[in-house]
Design a protein around this motif. Structure first.
Motif, PDB file in Angstrom:
ATOM      1  N   VAL A  78       1.313  -0.514  -0.120  1.00  0.00           N
ATOM      2  CA  VAL A  78      -0.015  -0.483   0.038  1.00  0.00           C
ATOM      3  C   VAL A  78       1.168   1.394   0.153  1.00  0.00           C
ATOM      4  O   VAL A  78       1.749   1.367   0.802  1.00  0.00           O
ATOM      5  CB  VAL A  78      -0.977  -0.220   1.121  1.00  0.00           C
ATOM      6  CG1 VAL A  78      -2.556   1.293   1.723  1.00  0.00           C
ATOM      7  CG2 VAL A  78      -1.688  -1.423   0.844  1.00  0.00           C
ATOM      8  N   GLU A 136       1.747  -4.222   4.858  1.00  0.00           N
ATOM      9  CA  GLU A 136       1.479  -2.519   5.053  1.00  0.00           C
ATOM     10  C   GLU A 136       1.799  -2.527   6.277  1.00  0.00           C
ATOM     11  O   GLU A 136       2.885  -2.737   6.876  1.00  0.00           O
ATOM     12  CB  GLU A 136       0.468  -2.713   5.501  1.00  0.00           C
ATOM     13  CG  GLU A 136      -1.018  -1.782   4.797  1.00  0.00           C
ATOM     14  CD  GLU A 136      -1.170  -0.882   4.864  1.00  0.00           C
ATOM     15  OE1 GLU A 136      -0.362   0.537   4.549  1.00  0.00           O
ATOM     16  OE2 GLU A 136      -2.230  -0.211   5.681  1.00  0.00           O
ATOM     17  N   ASP A 137       2.068  -1.121   6.529  1.00  0.00           N
ATOM     18  CA  ASP A 137       3.411   0.009   7.044  1.00  0.00           C
ATOM     19  C   ASP A 137       2.730  -0.573   8.683  1.00  0.00           C
ATOM     20  O   ASP A 137       3.917  -0.927   9.223  1.00  0.00           O
ATOM     21  CB  ASP A 137       3.984   1.452   6.781  1.00  0.00           C
ATOM     22  CG  ASP A 137       2.486   1.710   6.928  1.00  0.00           C
ATOM     23  OD1 ASP A 137       1.197   1.616   6.790  1.00  0.00           O
ATOM     24  OD2 ASP A 137       1.980   3.278   6.157  1.00  0.00           O
TER      25      ASP A 137
HETATM   26 MG    MG Z   1       0.081   3.262   5.133  1.00  0.00          MG
END
Ligand code: MG
Ligand code: IMP
Length: 223
Positions: A78, A136-137
């Motif tokens: 993302v 995702e982070d």
């Molecule tokens: Mg993100």
């Protein structure tokens, strides 16, 4: 590594990170962090060093490959926050790996229950029949991930899994969980290693807590 009771399937480990009371702070880069133009001062207190991030990602990469031996893996990240995590994860997974990117934007109050996430850039290729790992982070309220998982499920992947570098379980609103978690962190607003504050700090090689204002208070996570 400290074991922490987290929302992962049995046998999976995630590391819990606590915020140091007087940890190392980002050194002033010239006047950076202490802006002279009347803007509030900002500092970043190191929460997870770059070394710890790299070691954890190596372990996650091995775990993912062990779960899908010999299978081509399609990593979907993302934008923009997940990019650093994706590139380091991809480099550490042996065997066939491809990747793609998606972008979403959140609007309105994130604390509202649904419909707050909008697709701004779709994937380049179909995920039908592929083993997809969403990268995702950070998993915060879970609204973004909930939206993405619904979207991707409709596209009939062979497997759909989620890897997040950071998890803030205290902030969860949506009933989602990650299969692979790098670090479970307290309810703090963090920057670095892809995560931003107003598009800044993404390039830090570590994750740190953002401190704002003349007294350098923590930025509230819900802002
Ligand atoms: Mg993100
Ligand atoms: P969620 O939809 O609330 O789970 O939030 C997901 C997105 O919000 C992340 O991918 C980040 O872009 C952003 N976010 C959440 N928490 C933080 C933070 O502590 N620092 C920077 N960005 C964050």
């Amino acid at each position: 590594m400290e074991r922490y009771k987290c929302a992962l399937p049995a046998g999976r480990a995630c590391a819990r990170v606590s915020v140091p009371r007087s940890g190392k702070s980002m050194k002033k880069r010239g006047k950076a962090g202490q802006q002279s133009s009347g803007k509030p001062r900002e500092r970043v207190r190191v929460l997870i060093t770059g070394g710890r991030i790299q070691r954890r990602i190596q372990a996650l990469a091995q775990e993912i490959r062990k779960d899908f031996p010999g299978e081509p893996l399609h990593l979907v990240s993302v934008l923009k926050g997940g990019v650093f995590f994706l590139t380091d994860l991809a480099r550490n997974i042996p065997g066939e790996v491809s990747f793609d990117f998606i972008a979403v934007s959140s609007y309105g109050q994130k604390t509202h229950s649904s419909g707050q996430v909008r697709l701004t850039r779709d994937l380049d290729s179909s995920i039908e029949g592929k083993t997809v790992i969403v990268v995702e982070d950070i998993l915060d309220t879970g609204m973004t991930l909930q939206y993405l998982l619904r979207l991707f499920q409709q596209r009939k992947p062979k497997h759909l899994r989620v890897a997040v570098l950071l998890d803030k379980p205290e902030r969860r609103i949506a009933a989602v969980r990650a299969d692979y978690v790098g670090f479970s962190i307290p309810n703090e607003f963090v920057v670095g290693y892809g995560l931003d504050y107003a598009e800044r700090y993404r390039n830090l090689p570590y994750v740190g807590v953002l401190l704002l204002g003349p007294g350098l208070k923590k930025k509230p996570a819900e802002d």
